[in-house]
Motif scaffolding. Structure first.
Motif, PDB file in Angstrom:
ATOM      1  N   ILE A 298      22.068  18.767  42.415  1.00  0.00           N
ATOM      2  CA  ILE A 298      20.664  18.379  42.637  1.00  0.00           C
ATOM      3  C   ILE A 298      20.232  18.765  44.043  1.00  0.00           C
ATOM      4  O   ILE A 298      19.144  19.304  44.253  1.00  0.00           O
ATOM      5  CB  ILE A 298      20.473  16.867  42.399  1.00  0.00           C
ATOM      6  CG1 ILE A 298      20.715  16.532  40.922  1.00  0.00           C
ATOM      7  CG2 ILE A 298      19.094  16.416  42.829  1.00  0.00           C
ATOM      8  CD1 ILE A 298      20.768  15.053  40.627  1.00  0.00           C
ATOM      9  N   GLN A 299      21.111  18.518  45.044  1.00  0.00           N
ATOM     10  CA  GLN A 299      20.785  18.838  46.431  1.00  0.00           C
ATOM     11  C   GLN A 299      20.684  20.337  46.650  1.00  0.00           C
ATOM     12  O   GLN A 299      19.839  20.802  47.406  1.00  0.00           O
ATOM     13  CB  GLN A 299      21.831  18.241  47.368  1.00  0.00           C
ATOM     14  CG  GLN A 299      21.769  16.737  47.460  1.00  0.00           C
ATOM     15  CD  GLN A 299      22.934  16.145  48.237  1.00  0.00           C
ATOM     16  OE1 GLN A 299      23.905  16.832  48.540  1.00  0.00           O
ATOM     17  NE2 GLN A 299      22.824  14.858  48.542  1.00  0.00           N
ATOM     18  N   ASP A 300      21.573  21.110  45.975  1.00  0.00           N
ATOM     19  CA  ASP A 300      21.544  22.566  46.135  1.00  0.00           C
ATOM     20  C   ASP A 300      20.385  23.193  45.370  1.00  0.00           C
ATOM     21  O   ASP A 300      19.986  24.322  45.665  1.00  0.00           O
ATOM     22  CB  ASP A 300      22.849  23.191  45.636  1.00  0.00           C
ATOM     23  CG  ASP A 300      24.027  22.827  46.530  1.00  0.00           C
ATOM     24  OD1 ASP A 300      23.800  22.401  47.678  1.00  0.00           O
ATOM     25  OD2 ASP A 300      25.175  22.992  46.072  1.00  0.00           O
ATOM     26  N   GLY A 301      19.868  22.471  44.390  1.00  0.00           N
ATOM     27  CA  GLY A 301      18.782  23.031  43.583  1.00  0.00           C
ATOM     28  C   GLY A 301      19.270  24.121  42.642  1.00  0.00           C
ATOM     29  O   GLY A 301      18.514  25.006  42.262  1.00  0.00           O
ATOM     30  N   SER A 302      20.545  24.048  42.290  1.00  0.00           N
ATOM     31  CA  SER A 302      21.114  25.081  41.426  1.00  0.00           C
ATOM     32  C   SER A 302      20.648  24.905  39.983  1.00  0.00           C
ATOM     33  O   SER A 302      20.340  23.792  39.553  1.00  0.00           O
ATOM     34  CB  SER A 302      22.644  25.037  41.494  1.00  0.00           C
ATOM     35  OG  SER A 302      23.109  23.777  41.087  1.00  0.00           O
ATOM     36  N   PRO A 303      20.585  26.004  39.234  1.00  0.00           N
ATOM     37  CA  PRO A 303      20.160  25.899  37.837  1.00  0.00           C
ATOM     38  C   PRO A 303      21.255  25.254  36.985  1.00  0.00           C
ATOM     39  O   PRO A 303      22.397  25.093  37.411  1.00  0.00           O
ATOM     40  CB  PRO A 303      19.929  27.356  37.423  1.00  0.00           C
ATOM     41  CG  PRO A 303      20.810  28.144  38.332  1.00  0.00           C
ATOM     42  CD  PRO A 303      20.857  27.375  39.624  1.00  0.00           C
ATOM     43  N   CYS A 304      20.900  24.898  35.796  1.00  0.00           N
ATOM     44  CA  CYS A 304      21.838  24.236  34.888  1.00  0.00           C
ATOM     45  C   CYS A 304      22.990  25.176  34.532  1.00  0.00           C
ATOM     46  O   CYS A 304      22.756  26.264  33.997  1.00  0.00           O
ATOM     47  CB  CYS A 304      21.097  23.794  33.625  1.00  0.00           C
ATOM     48  SG  CYS A 304      22.188  23.112  32.366  1.00  0.00           S
ATOM     49  N   PRO A 305      24.246  24.796  34.823  1.00  0.00           N
ATOM     50  CA  PRO A 305      25.361  25.688  34.522  1.00  0.00           C
ATOM     51  C   PRO A 305      25.606  25.825  33.010  1.00  0.00           C
ATOM     52  O   PRO A 305      26.030  26.871  32.538  1.00  0.00           O
ATOM     53  CB  PRO A 305      26.559  25.033  35.219  1.00  0.00           C
ATOM     54  CG  PRO A 305      26.171  23.615  35.435  1.00  0.00           C
ATOM     55  CD  PRO A 305      24.690  23.588  35.523  1.00  0.00           C
ATOM     56  N   GLU A 306      25.282  24.807  32.245  1.00  0.00           N
ATOM     57  CA  GLU A 306      25.481  24.864  30.792  1.00  0.00           C
ATOM     58  C   GLU A 306      24.525  25.874  30.170  1.00  0.00           C
ATOM     59  O   GLU A 306      24.907  26.675  29.333  1.00  0.00           O
ATOM     60  CB  GLU A 306      25.287  23.477  30.176  1.00  0.00           C
ATOM     61  CG  GLU A 306      25.670  23.394  28.730  1.00  0.00           C
ATOM     62  CD  GLU A 306      27.153  23.639  28.484  1.00  0.00           C
ATOM     63  OE1 GLU A 306      27.459  24.195  27.415  1.00  0.00           O
ATOM     64  OE2 GLU A 306      27.994  23.293  29.325  1.00  0.00           O
ATOM     65  N   CYS A 307      23.258  25.828  30.595  1.00  0.00           N
ATOM     66  CA  CYS A 307      22.276  26.795  30.085  1.00  0.00           C
ATOM     67  C   CYS A 307      22.631  28.214  30.542  1.00  0.00           C
ATOM     68  O   CYS A 307      22.450  29.178  29.799  1.00  0.00           O
ATOM     69  CB  CYS A 307      20.870  26.429  30.552  1.00  0.00           C
ATOM     70  SG  CYS A 307      20.234  24.919  29.781  1.00  0.00           S
ATOM     71  N   ALA A 308      23.142  28.350  31.775  1.00  0.00           N
ATOM     72  CA  ALA A 308      23.546  29.662  32.271  1.00  0.00           C
ATOM     73  C   ALA A 308      24.713  30.208  31.450  1.00  0.00           C
ATOM     74  O   ALA A 308      24.760  31.397  31.117  1.00  0.00           O
ATOM     75  CB  ALA A 308      23.928  29.575  33.744  1.00  0.00           C
ATOM     76  N   ARG A 309      25.667  29.324  31.101  1.00  0.00           N
ATOM     77  CA  ARG A 309      26.802  29.741  30.263  1.00  0.00           C
ATOM     78  C   ARG A 309      26.328  30.191  28.890  1.00  0.00           C
ATOM     79  O   ARG A 309      26.776  31.193  28.355  1.00  0.00           O
ATOM     80  CB  ARG A 309      27.787  28.587  30.132  1.00  0.00           C
ATOM     81  CG  ARG A 309      29.109  28.830  30.796  1.00  0.00           C
ATOM     82  CD  ARG A 309      30.131  27.778  30.400  1.00  0.00           C
ATOM     83  NE  ARG A 309      29.686  26.412  30.652  1.00  0.00           N
ATOM     84  CZ  ARG A 309      29.944  25.717  31.749  1.00  0.00           C
ATOM     85  NH1 ARG A 309      30.642  26.262  32.712  1.00  0.00           N
ATOM     86  NH2 ARG A 309      29.510  24.494  31.897  1.00  0.00           N
ATOM     87  N   ARG A 310      25.412  29.431  28.322  1.00  0.00           N
ATOM     88  CA  ARG A 310      24.885  29.787  26.999  1.00  0.00           C
ATOM     89  C   ARG A 310      24.130  31.107  27.043  1.00  0.00           C
ATOM     90  O   ARG A 310      24.249  31.933  26.141  1.00  0.00           O
ATOM     91  CB  ARG A 310      23.963  28.679  26.490  1.00  0.00           C
ATOM     92  CG  ARG A 310      24.704  27.442  26.076  1.00  0.00           C
ATOM     93  CD  ARG A 310      23.747  26.408  25.538  1.00  0.00           C
ATOM     94  NE  ARG A 310      24.436  25.147  25.279  1.00  0.00           N
ATOM     95  CZ  ARG A 310      23.842  24.042  24.904  1.00  0.00           C
ATOM     96  NH1 ARG A 310      22.530  24.024  24.729  1.00  0.00           N
ATOM     97  NH2 ARG A 310      24.537  22.955  24.681  1.00  0.00           N
ATOM     98  N   ALA A 311      23.343  31.322  28.088  1.00  0.00           N
ATOM     99  CA  ALA A 311      22.592  32.571  28.224  1.00  0.00           C
ATOM    100  C   ALA A 311      23.541  33.750  28.398  1.00  0.00           C
ATOM    101  O   ALA A 311      23.331  34.823  27.829  1.00  0.00           O
ATOM    102  CB  ALA A 311      21.629  32.484  29.404  1.00  0.00           C
ATOM    103  N   GLN A 312      24.617  33.554  29.174  1.00  0.00           N
ATOM    104  CA  GLN A 312      25.601  34.618  29.379  1.00  0.00           C
ATOM    105  C   GLN A 312      26.323  34.927  28.065  1.00  0.00           C
ATOM    106  O   GLN A 312      26.523  36.087  27.723  1.00  0.00           O
ATOM    107  CB  GLN A 312      26.611  34.218  30.450  1.00  0.00           C
ATOM    108  CG  GLN A 312      27.608  35.303  30.756  1.00  0.00           C
ATOM    109  CD  GLN A 312      28.629  34.864  31.801  1.00  0.00           C
ATOM    110  OE1 GLN A 312      28.725  33.688  32.121  1.00  0.00           O
ATOM    111  NE2 GLN A 312      29.390  35.807  32.304  1.00  0.00           N
ATOM    112  N   ALA A 313      26.693  33.903  27.295  1.00  0.00           N
ATOM    113  CA  ALA A 313      27.363  34.116  26.022  1.00  0.00           C
ATOM    114  C   ALA A 313      26.443  34.834  25.044  1.00  0.00           C
ATOM    115  O   ALA A 313      26.875  35.719  24.296  1.00  0.00           O
ATOM    116  CB  ALA A 313      27.828  32.785  25.433  1.00  0.00           C
ATOM    117  N   ALA A 314      25.167  34.485  25.052  1.00  0.00           N
ATOM    118  CA  ALA A 314      24.209  35.153  24.175  1.00  0.00           C
ATOM    119  C   ALA A 314      24.031  36.609  24.572  1.00  0.00           C
ATOM    120  O   ALA A 314      23.913  37.488  23.713  1.00  0.00           O
ATOM    121  CB  ALA A 314      22.869  34.424  24.214  1.00  0.00           C
ATOM    122  N   ALA A 315      24.032  36.884  25.884  1.00  0.00           N
ATOM    123  CA  ALA A 315      23.898  38.262  26.352  1.00  0.00           C
ATOM    124  C   ALA A 315      25.119  39.090  25.965  1.00  0.00           C
ATOM    125  O   ALA A 315      25.000  40.248  25.557  1.00  0.00           O
ATOM    126  CB  ALA A 315      23.702  38.287  27.866  1.00  0.00           C
TER     127      ALA A 315
END
Length: 102
Positions: free
Chosen positions: A15-32
């Motif tokens: 939350i402090q780093d403002g990083s994006p959701c790692p779960e959604c990033a994993r799903r997007a990478q798997a879909a790609a």
């Protein structure tokens, strides 16, 4: 705080780093990765006719000896099954013959 799309629970550091959701990033990478793979094409199996093969006499004899030893457990199992069937049907036939008065 939770992700709006996948309900991932963010840690305080994320939350402090403002990083994006790692779960959604994993799903997007798997879909790609899945999208980048080519679609498998069905290939009809080819018929094969074996005309001849080379095998030395010693190899053939050794193969036959191994096949003979491999058949022993199968013969034992078949003998046990036949013995059980003989007991069942033989006893039934003897009981039927006793009822008929022979």
């Amino acid at each position: 705080m939770k992700c709006k799309e996948c309900s991932y629970e963010f840690s305080m550091r994320e939350i402090q780093d403002g990083s994006p959701c790692p779960e959604c990033a994993r799903r997007a990478q798997a879909a790609a990765v899945q999208a980048s793979r080519p679609t498998p094409v069905y290939v009809k199996p080819q018929e094969v006719v074996v005309v001849d093969f080379k095998m030395s006499f010693n190899s053939m004899v050794w193969f036959m000896v191994k096949a003979a030893f491999a058949s022993i457990p199968a013969l034992i199992i078949i003998a046990i099954v036949l013995a059980v069937l003989n007991l069942l049907f033989g006893g039934a036939l003897l009981g039927l013959a006793g009822l008929l008065g022979r």
